[in-house]
Enzyme design. Structure first.
Site, short mmCIF file in Angstrom:
data_model
loop_
_atom_site.label_atom_id
_atom_site.label_comp_id
_atom_site.label_asym_id
_atom_site.label_seq_id
_atom_site.Cartn_x
_atom_site.Cartn_y
_atom_site.Cartn_z
N GLU A 85 7.76 2.56 -6.63
CA GLU A 85 7.95 1.79 -4.61
C GLU A 85 8.09 3.26 -4.05
OE1 GLU A 85 7.52 0.13 -2.18
OE2 GLU A 85 8.29 -2.12 -2.46
N ILE A 129 10.79 6.79 8.35
CA ILE A 129 10.18 8.05 8.04
C ILE A 129 8.30 7.08 7.85
CG2 ILE A 129 11.84 9.24 7.20
CD1 ILE A 129 10.83 8.30 4.23
N ARG A 175 -0.27 6.58 6.97
CA ARG A 175 -0.27 6.34 5.47
C ARG A 175 -1.23 8.21 5.26
NH1 ARG A 175 1.27 1.56 3.99
NH2 ARG A 175 0.64 -0.22 5.04
N LYS A 199 0.69 -1.35 -0.27
CA LYS A 199 -0.40 -0.38 0.00
C LYS A 199 1.09 1.30 0.11
CE LYS A 199 -3.08 -2.49 2.75
NZ LYS A 199 -2.99 -2.12 4.16
N ASP A 216 14.54 -0.09 1.13
CA ASP A 216 15.17 -0.15 1.96
C ASP A 216 16.33 -1.11 1.84
OD1 ASP A 216 15.99 0.17 4.66
OD2 ASP A 216 14.37 -0.93 5.16
P1 XMP Z 1 12.99 -3.28 1.82
O1 XMP Z 1 13.94 -3.60 3.07
O2 XMP Z 1 12.34 -4.92 1.26
O3 XMP Z 1 12.19 -2.80 2.81
O4 XMP Z 1 13.91 -2.72 0.77
C1 XMP Z 1 10.85 -1.80 1.47
C2 XMP Z 1 9.81 -1.70 2.31
O5 XMP Z 1 9.81 -1.60 4.12
C3 XMP Z 1 9.33 -0.90 4.82
N1 XMP Z 1 9.73 0.49 4.87
C4 XMP Z 1 9.69 1.85 5.31
N2 XMP Z 1 8.48 1.37 5.67
N3 XMP Z 1 9.22 4.21 6.59
C5 XMP Z 1 8.40 3.15 5.84
O6 XMP Z 1 7.04 3.31 6.67
C6 XMP Z 1 10.53 3.64 6.86
O7 XMP Z 1 11.23 3.98 6.41
C7 XMP Z 1 10.52 2.18 6.11
N4 XMP Z 1 11.96 1.50 5.16
C8 XMP Z 1 11.00 0.22 4.61
C9 XMP Z 1 8.25 0.01 2.96
O8 XMP Z 1 7.08 -0.88 2.96
C10 XMP Z 1 9.01 -0.80 1.70
O9 XMP Z 1 8.23 -0.71 0.17
MG MG Z 2 5.55 -1.23 4.67
#
Ligand code: XMP
Ligand code: MG
Length: 178
Positions: free
Chosen positions: A98, A152, A164, A42, A102
């Site tokens: 996206e 964040i 959100r 989402k 991360d």
């Molecule tokens: P990866 O680690 O698989 O993660 O690259 C991507 C997903 O992790 C969540 N994500 C965050 N969500 N604040 C958030 O609200 C953040 O700082 C954050 N860092 C990672 C997010 O769902 C993303 O699609």
């Molecule tokens: Mg998320």
């Protein structure tokens, strides 16, 4: 809700200008082509809605929802597809949109998963990138901003499904996590 935010990192105006510049790059790169823009639910909804309205090449909008087992703030390597695309991507140019890249676990898996369907190309567009936390070799093709290792929320991004709907991106007060 605003009282849970320690500081605002990106205002509505700043987010709009990030969308402007990403859309401009995509519009230049895809002139005369027909693109499938994939929204990763989402977290990407706000960014996606703002981005696609600035795209002026022919495109199809499609949606995917994935979950990764892990805590509310950190993804794991195990990805579960909760909703798959509804359109075929065979022979088409795909851009995955996206909210934030991360560790890279999610997109590394999804890119490989979609590549098996024989698209003409797949690129990754992310509003935010946290390269310092990367665990998988994945680099976005379009990035809004590179950020430090901060958690964040807002503008689609959640902590435990909350925040959100904030129109800006901010950092949560540390006591919220505990
Ligand atoms: P990866 O680690 O698989 O993660 O690259 C991507 C997903 O992790 C969540 N994500 C965050 N969500 N604040 C958030 O609200 C953040 O700082 C954050 N860092 C990672 C997010 O769902 C993303 O699609
Ligand atoms: Mg998320």
């Amino acid at each position: 809700m605003d009282q849970d935010i320690e500081r605002v990192l990106y205002s509505e105006q700043e987010l709009a200008s990030l969308c402007d510049s990403i859309a401009q790059s995509i519009n230049n790169d895809y002139i005369g082509r027909d693109v499938v823009l994939v929204c990763m639910l989402k977290g990407s909804i706000m960014f996606y809605a703002d981005l696609v309205r600035r795209i002026n090449v022919r495109c199809i909008l499609d949606f995917m929802a994935v979950s990764s087992y892990g805590s509310a703030a950190v993804s794991s390597g195990k990805i579960n597809i909760k909703k798959d695309l509804s359109e075929s991507i065979k022979g088409r140019d795909v851009i995955i949109v996206e909210d934030i890249l991360d560790t890279g676990n999610t997109l590394y898996y999804i890119k490989d998963y979609l590549e098996k369907r024989d698209p003409a190309s797949i690129r990754i567009c992310t509003l935010f990138d946290k390269p310092s936390r990367r665990k998988k070799p994945i680099t976005p093709d379009y990035t809004g901003e590179v950020i430090d290792d901060l958690f964040i929320v807002g503008y689609g991004l959640d902590y435990d499904e909350r925040y959100r709907n904030l129109p800006y991106v901010g950092v949560l007060r540390p006591e919220i996590y505990r």
